[in-house]
Design an enzyme around this catalytic site. Sequence first.
Site, PDB file in Angstrom:
ATOM      1  N   CYS A 423       0.817  -1.212   0.000  1.00 55.15           N
ATOM      2  CA  CYS A 423       0.000   0.000   0.000  1.00 55.15           C
ATOM      3  C   CYS A 423       0.848   1.258   0.000  1.00 55.15           C
ATOM      4  O   CYS A 423       0.344   2.348  -0.293  1.00 55.15           O
ATOM      5  CB  CYS A 423      -0.948  -0.013   1.202  1.00 55.15           C
ATOM      6  N   LYS A 426       0.917   3.283  -3.299  1.00 52.47           N
ATOM      7  CA  LYS A 426      -0.258   3.971  -3.829  1.00 52.47           C
ATOM      8  C   LYS A 426       0.071   5.432  -4.118  1.00 52.47           C
ATOM      9  O   LYS A 426       0.938   6.038  -3.482  1.00 52.47           O
ATOM     10  CB  LYS A 426      -1.411   3.905  -2.826  1.00 52.47           C
ATOM     11  N   GLY A 546     -11.657   2.353  -8.449  1.00 49.58           N
ATOM     12  CA  GLY A 546     -10.409   1.827  -8.992  1.00 49.58           C
ATOM     13  C   GLY A 546      -9.276   1.923  -8.002  1.00 49.58           C
ATOM     14  O   GLY A 546      -9.474   2.167  -6.800  1.00 49.58           O
ATOM     15  N   SER A 548      -4.931   3.186  -7.834  1.00 47.83           N
ATOM     16  CA  SER A 548      -3.781   3.797  -8.488  1.00 47.83           C
ATOM     17  C   SER A 548      -2.532   3.484  -7.676  1.00 47.83           C
ATOM     18  O   SER A 548      -2.566   3.424  -6.447  1.00 47.83           O
ATOM     19  CB  SER A 548      -3.967   5.317  -8.610  1.00 47.83           C
ATOM     20  N   ASP A 636     -13.407  -9.543 -30.506  1.00 44.60           N
ATOM     21  CA  ASP A 636     -12.608  -8.370 -30.836  1.00 44.60           C
ATOM     22  C   ASP A 636     -11.147  -8.788 -30.964  1.00 44.60           C
ATOM     23  O   ASP A 636     -10.667  -9.668 -30.249  1.00 44.60           O
ATOM     24  CB  ASP A 636     -12.780  -7.256 -29.805  1.00 44.60           C
TER      25      ASP A 636
END
Length: 761
Positions: A423, A426, A546, A548, A636
Site C-alpha cells: 500500500c 499507492k 479503482g 492507483s 474483438d
Amino acid sequence: MHAGEQTALRDIVLVGGGHSHVVVLRRFAMCPLPGVRLTVICSDTHTPYSGMLPGYIAGHYRYDEVHIDLRRLAEFAGARYFREQVLGLDREQRKLLCAHRPPLAYDRLSINIGSMPAVSQVEGAAEHAIPVKPIRRFNERWLALLERVRQHAGVTTIAVVGAGAGGVELTLAMQYRLRKELRLLGRDPDELRFHLFSAAREILPTHNARVRRAFEQVLVERAVVVHCDAEVRAVGSGHLRTARGEMLAADEIVWVTQAGGAPWLRDTGLALDGSGFIQVHDSLQTVSDPLIFAAGDCAAMVDQPLEKAGVFAVRQGRPLADNLRRSVLEQPLRAYHPQARWLALISTGDRYAVASRGALHTAGTWVWRWKDWIDRRFMARFNDLPAPVVAMTKPERGHGAVPLDAAESTQAISAIAMRCGGCGAKVGATVLSRALAAVHPLERDDVLIGLHAPDDAAVVRVPPGKAMVHTVDFFRAFIDDPWQFGRIAANHALGDIFAMGAEAQSATAIATVPPGLESKVEETLFQMMSGAIEVLNEAGCALVGGHSGEGRELALGFAINGLIDESLAGVMCKSGMRPGDQLILSKPIGTGTLFAAHARLQAKGRWIDAALLSMDQSSQLAASCLREHAATACTDLTGFGLLGHLVEMTRASGVDAEIDLLALPVLDGAAETSAAGILSSLQAANVRLRRALRDPEQARSHPNYALLFDPQTAGGLLASVPAERASACIAALRSLGYQKAVCIGRVLPAADDLAPIRLKL
C-alpha cells in the site's frame, strides 16, 4: 516511452512545428536537460519546409522530401508529441487551451506557429480565396486544382494575390507544373492564364532592382499578366476587384499577402504588434510574460524588426533552445543577433533560380542546384535520424540541476529514492483526489455508490432480467500522450463487452503512474483519466472506482461490467459460426508492427496518426450493426492477432475457415514495416499458431502473411455473418464510419485436416 525514464521536474511545451521548434527538438535530442520534459503540440504531424514548397508544387520533390516528420523527430528527441489544435492560453493557471482535449499545463512555453494570410481584412477573401497557409489546407486545394485541370479541358484562369518573393515563386511553380501536365495529356498549355497582383508599384519590393528586373523578364516570357499598384479590395465567387475598380474573372484565387498572427493570440493577453504578432525581446522572451517565448514568423522583435523570412526562423532555433534551457535553470538569457543581410534563393518554377543578397544578384541553373543542395542538407538534419539512444551527448557544462523549492526538492528526492511496495506504493490521496475531482464520470441510476463516494467499494444494481458480463484488460503505455493513451485503453477494454453484444454498465480502473513531483503526477493522472472517462461516458459506462499505484511506466486497465438479457438473447459468442457464413472485419490490422517501428524511428508520423485514429474508434456501433445483420459469432481483435482469435472461434464452433490474404484491410505502413522485419515483441509467440494453417509455406511470401500474427491494440470486431446479409452489413458498417470494413473470408465445414485455417492467395 520516454516520459517514464526520468522524473519530470519541469515541462517545456512547444506550440507549433515551425522551423525554430524543429531546431529546438534536435538540440535537445543532442543534449537533453535532466528533469526537463519536452512536449510539442501541433495539428499537423508533417511540418513543411517553406524553402522547398515551390519545388514541391513544381513537381521537383515528393511530399516527404519537403516535410519534416514531427512525430518521428519528437520521438528521437525524447519529447512527447500531441497532435492537437491550440485554441488559447490561460496564463494565470499556466495552461494551454485545446480544441479536443483537456487544458495542458506548462512551466515554460514557446510559440512557433508561423503567420496566416489576413484574408479576413478583404471582403470575400476568406470565403473565396485559397490562402497559402496553413500549407496543409493549401496542398489539399492545390491537389484538387491539379486534378481538375487534368480532367476538364478549357481555359483556366488563376490569380495570385501578393507579389513578394513567395507570390512570384508560387506563381511560376504552379504554372510550370500545370503546363507540364497539359503537355503530357496532349493538350495546349496556353489553356492556362495566370495573373499576379501587387499592391505595390513593383514586384519583389524588398529585393534589389536587378532581381526585380530578372523576374519581370521571366514573367513576361511566361505570359504571366502582372498587375502593379493593384491592391485587391474584394473577392467574390469566380472574380476579384482591385482598389482602382479593375475586375478579373478567375477560376482560382490564391492569397499570398498581408500576413498576420493567428486569431487565438488576440485573447492571450500577450503584447502583440499591429499585425497580431507576439512582441518579443532580443532573447525571444515575450515582453508580457517571462515564462513564454516566441520565434519565427509569429514573433515580432521590438528592438530589431525583421522581414518574415524562413532564414530568421531557422537561425532563431539555436538561441531559442539555449534560452529555454537557461530560463528553466533560472540563468540569465542571451540575446539573439539577427544578420543584417541574408541570402535569398528564389526559383523560377523550372530548375533555375535567382540569388539575392543585399545589392548582389546572380542567376542560373547552377543557383538552383546550389539551392537544392542547401535545402536537402537542411532536411537531412531532421529526417535522416540515427537509431534512438538514451542521450546523444552528456549535458553541457554549466547546465546544473533544475532549481526547485523546498517542497519540490523533498518530492524529487522521494521520487528517486527506494520506493515502498504494498500500500506504500499507492498514489498519494491528495494528488489522487485533485486529479479525479476534475473529471466527471457518467451518472447512471443503477450505480448506487460510485466513484466520488468515500466508501471502500462501489455498489451497482443489476436490473431485473439482466445478467452480468465481466471482462478485464490492462497494459503499459505505448505512446507518450497520456490523454490519447487513456482513450485507447478504455476502448480496448470495452471491446470485449461490445463483442459479446452487451451493454457496458460500470468500470473500475487500475492505473500505474511513475513517481515524481506531485504536480506532475497529478497532471499525468488527470490527462489519462480524462481521456478514459470521455470514452467510457460515450459508451454509457460509469467509472465507479479503482486503484492507483506507482510504477516505472505509465499503465492503465479496466475491469468492466456489462449487462445482457439473462436469456442470452442477442449474445454473440465465439461458438456460433456456421459453414457458409462470411467473415467480416470492422477495422484494419497492423498496430503491433507500426508501433514497434515507431519506437525504432522507422514509421512515418502519418502512419501512426492513422493507427491512433483507428484505435480510438469505438466498436460499439459496429457491434450493434453486426447484431442487426444476424451475426452468428463475434470477437474483438487484441493481442493474439487475427489468426489467434479466428482459431479460437473455429475451435469453439467446430468449423474451418478460409482467409483471403489479399482482402485483409491493413493500416497504412503496416505492410512496409512488417516486410522490413520490424515486428511486435509478441509476434514470436503468435507465430507458433502457424500450425493452424494449411500449407503455410505457400503464403509466406505474401505481404499480408506476417500480419496474420500481428497483435492488435483496440482492434476491430471479427464476426461471421450469413452470406446473404454480408454485403448489406458491410455497407452499413461503412456508413457508420468503419470505412475499411470488409469481408476477409468465409466459414467452411470442418475437414479431416487438423489445421482449421486455409489461406487464399
